[in-house]
Design a protein around this motif. Structure first.
Motif, PDB file in Angstrom:
ATOM      1  N   GLU A   8       0.829  -1.207   0.000  1.00  0.00           N
ATOM      2  CA  GLU A   8       0.000   0.000   0.000  1.00  0.00           C
ATOM      3  C   GLU A   8       0.867   1.263   0.000  1.00  0.00           C
ATOM      4  O   GLU A   8       0.566   2.232  -0.696  1.00  0.00           O
ATOM      5  N   LYS A   9       1.980   1.227   0.759  1.00  0.00           N
ATOM      6  CA  LYS A   9       2.891   2.378   0.797  1.00  0.00           C
ATOM      7  C   LYS A   9       3.514   2.633  -0.583  1.00  0.00           C
ATOM      8  O   LYS A   9       3.563   3.759  -1.082  1.00  0.00           O
ATOM      9  N   GLU A  10       3.995   1.523  -1.204  1.00  0.00           N
ATOM     10  CA  GLU A  10       4.612   1.639  -2.531  1.00  0.00           C
ATOM     11  C   GLU A  10       3.591   2.117  -3.564  1.00  0.00           C
ATOM     12  O   GLU A  10       3.900   2.950  -4.438  1.00  0.00           O
ATOM     13  N   SER A  11       2.375   1.572  -3.465  1.00  0.00           N
ATOM     14  CA  SER A  11       1.318   1.993  -4.398  1.00  0.00           C
ATOM     15  C   SER A  11       1.017   3.478  -4.227  1.00  0.00           C
ATOM     16  O   SER A  11       0.830   4.214  -5.206  1.00  0.00           O
ATOM     17  N   LYS A  12       1.000   3.917  -2.974  1.00  0.00           N
ATOM     18  CA  LYS A  12       0.747   5.335  -2.709  1.00  0.00           C
ATOM     19  C   LYS A  12       1.852   6.209  -3.311  1.00  0.00           C
ATOM     20  O   LYS A  12       1.582   7.240  -3.944  1.00  0.00           O
ATOM     21  N   GLU A  13       3.126   5.776  -3.142  1.00  0.00           N
ATOM     22  CA  GLU A  13       4.253   6.527  -3.721  1.00  0.00           C
ATOM     23  C   GLU A  13       4.172   6.556  -5.242  1.00  0.00           C
ATOM     24  O   GLU A  13       4.418   7.585  -5.882  1.00  0.00           O
ATOM     25  N   ARG A  14       3.832   5.388  -5.836  1.00  0.00           N
ATOM     26  CA  ARG A  14       3.695   5.327  -7.295  1.00  0.00           C
ATOM     27  C   ARG A  14       2.593   6.276  -7.782  1.00  0.00           C
ATOM     28  O   ARG A  14       2.746   6.953  -8.798  1.00  0.00           O
ATOM     29  N   ARG A  15       1.478   6.266  -7.033  1.00  0.00           N
ATOM     30  CA  ARG A  15       0.379   7.161  -7.425  1.00  0.00           C
ATOM     31  C   ARG A  15       0.811   8.622  -7.357  1.00  0.00           C
ATOM     32  O   ARG A  15       0.491   9.419  -8.236  1.00  0.00           O
ATOM     33  N   GLN A  16       1.587   8.955  -6.306  1.00  0.00           N
ATOM     34  CA  GLN A  16       2.084  10.334  -6.193  1.00  0.00           C
ATOM     35  C   GLN A  16       3.020  10.681  -7.353  1.00  0.00           C
ATOM     36  O   GLN A  16       2.959  11.775  -7.931  1.00  0.00           O
ATOM     37  N   GLU A  17       3.935   9.728  -7.695  1.00  0.00           N
ATOM     38  CA  GLU A  17       4.848   9.958  -8.815  1.00  0.00           C
ATOM     39  C   GLU A  17       4.073  10.158 -10.120  1.00  0.00           C
ATOM     40  O   GLU A  17       4.398  11.030 -10.934  1.00  0.00           O
TER      41      GLU A  17
END
Length: 521
Positions: free
Chosen positions: A75-84
């Protein structure tokens, strides 16, 4: 007897009884052991089941912890990817907006150019009308003067020439120069805008190694120092070397443009030394350029000596060695002449070896066969004839002189080595990728431009620059005044238009510079 039999019978019965009792006891004992073993096995199985259940629960708990941890990381990585992705999307939106703005700006500039072109055409038509009107008025005035004076046109012309000669030429030259400069300034400004926009719309990288050298700068600030106050440093460098110095938006680099590779090399080394020294002014520039010219002469001789050493040739005159080294900076149809001469020497020696001829003499002829190209741009005549004259002048054997003179069929070859020289020369020149005719034609045109300009009296130096679009002529100030400079430029323009064919236009710049030098002792 009966008693003994009864004892035996009792004993037998007792034995059987004890045997049976022993058997029963052993069986009972075995059953008890088996039961104990089974109970123990059941206990172990139960304990194992309990241990397995315990470990299973622990494994499930651990798996759940790992699963939760992995889910949190995902979920953290997905959130970072979404931000990128959001950031990238914003950047793309900004770029699209910038592109739209640039397109609008280009369209606007296109409209401005069209409007300016229309205005220029109108101005041009108006100038033509005024020119026709002035021509008619001039003719009317001439007719009127003839009637009033009672003299013929020729008589009046001769009188005017005798009275006003130099003054009239000077005024006419200044007026012509003024009109030409005003017209050219307007046309050049508009042309630069049109060409600049066209280049922006169709930008293509080109490599021009044959006419351009690049000098890297330690910083962008050095560009200002190279230009100097009011451009005096860059003018001094161009006048001293005969090379066009181009300072544009290229980061930390200066471009040297010129068709003569020898001049470009002098300019490149001189500029690099000036940058290292840090002292950049006209006097220092001329001093460094002269020093580099002397060093290049020594380098040329060294290049010639190394070439002869590689080929194993001895006993060549020092002047021929210098001319041979100079071929490194000459090209023929895009092919380096020194490299071509080496190839010809090796080919000629190889062929001569197969025919059992003198391979050393063959190499000598091959390396010297194009020696005339070192002076062909300075002297009249074919390079074969000039090369034969040079070889004869500096003591080469008759067989070498004859082979050089005959290698292009100017005279009939009389020796086998002369015929083989033609063959080796043709092989080296005709191999795939050896030559480019367009470059040779281009260089000949530049040399022709310089030759035409040098024909005029009072011309000291001439440099063809800007790929032949400009001829820079330096005149002797004591022989040519300002008015005569304008006349020379005008006459030079006519001579070039009559003598040469070229695309576009050629700018002729006549430079007259007066220097006053004194020495304090």
């Amino acid at each position: 007897m009966k008693n003994s039999l009864s004892y035996v019978g009792f004993a037998t019965i007792g034995g059987i009884f004890f045997f049976i009792m022993g058997y029963v006891l052993r069986k009972y004992t075995a059953k008890m052991k088996i039961k104990k073993a089974e109970d123990k096995a059941k206990t172990i199985i139960n304990e194992s089941k309990l241990e397995a259940e315990k470990r299973k629960r622990e494994a499930l708990i651990e798996a759940k912890d790992i699963s939760l941890k992995m889910r949190a990381e995902f979920e953290k990585e997905s959130k970072e990817r979404r931000q990128e992705l959001l950031v990238m999307e914003k950047r793309l939106m900004q770029k699209e907006e910038n592109i739209d703005k640039k397109v609008e700006l280009i369209d606007q500039k296109d409209k401005e150019i069209i409007n300016k072109e229309t205005k220029l055409r109108e101005e041009y038509d108006e100038i033509n009308k005024k020119k026709e009107s002035l021509t008619n008025m001039l003719q009317e005035e001439k007719d009127r003067l003839e009637k009033l004076s009672g003299l013929s046109r020729e008589q009046a012309k001769n009188m005017l020439i005798q009275k006003m000669g130099d003054e009239a030429r000077q005024d006419a030259a200044l007026e012509i120069k003024k009109i030409q400069e005003e017209t050219k300034d307007k046309a050049d400004r508009e042309a630069r805008k049109i060409v600049g926009l066209a280049i922006q719309k169709c930008a293509v990288d080109h490599t021009v190694e044959t006419t351009v050298s690049v000098v890297n700068l330690p910083s962008e600030e050095m560009k200002g120092r190279i230009i100097g106050r009011e451009g005096r440093n860059i003018r001094a460098l161009e006048m001293a070397t005969g090379v066009d110095v181009i300072i544009d938006d290229t980061p930390e680099a200066v471009i040297l443009s010129g068709f003569d590779k020898f001049r470009r090399e002098i300019a490149r080394i001189s500029l690099e030394r000036l940058l290292e020294d840090g002292r950049i002014h006209p006097g220092r520039i001329e001093e460094v350029v002269e020093k580099v010219k002397k060093e290049m002469e020594a380098k040329i001789k060294e290049e010639g000596e190394n070439t002869l050493l590689d080929l194993g040739i001895q006993g060549v005159h020092s002047e021929l060695i210098k001319l041979l080294g100079r071929l490194k900076f000459r090209t023929s149809y895009g092919q380096n002449v020194l490299q071509h001469s080496k190839e010809t020497a090796y080919l000629l020696a190889s062929i001569a070896g197969e025919l059992r001829l003198d391979t050393v003499m063959a190499k000598r002829i091959g390396i010297l066969h194009d020696i005339g190209k070192a002076v062909s741009h300075e002297m009249e005549g074919t390079h074969a004839g000039l090369g034969a004259d040079l070889a004869k002048k500096y003591g080469e054997p008759d067989i070498v002189v004859h082979a050089i003179a005959a290698h292009h069929g100017d005279i009939e070859p009389k020796t086998l080595l002369a015929v083989l020289t033609q063959t080796a020369d043709a092989i080296s020149a005709s191999r795939p990728g050896a030559r480019r005719e367009t470059l040779e034609h281009y260089i000949k045109r530049l040399e022709s431009l310089e030759a035409i300009a040098n024909e005029f009296e009072g011309v000291e130096k001439t440099y063809a620059i800007q790929a032949g679009r400009e001829v820079r002529v330096i005149v002797q100030p004591e022989k040519v005044d300002d008015a005569k400079s304008a006349i020379i430029a005008h006459e030079m323009k006519k001579k070039i238009e009559e003598s040469l064919q070229y695309p576009g236009q050629i700018k002729i710049v006549v430079i007259r510079e007066t220097r006053s030098i004194e020495y304090a002792k």
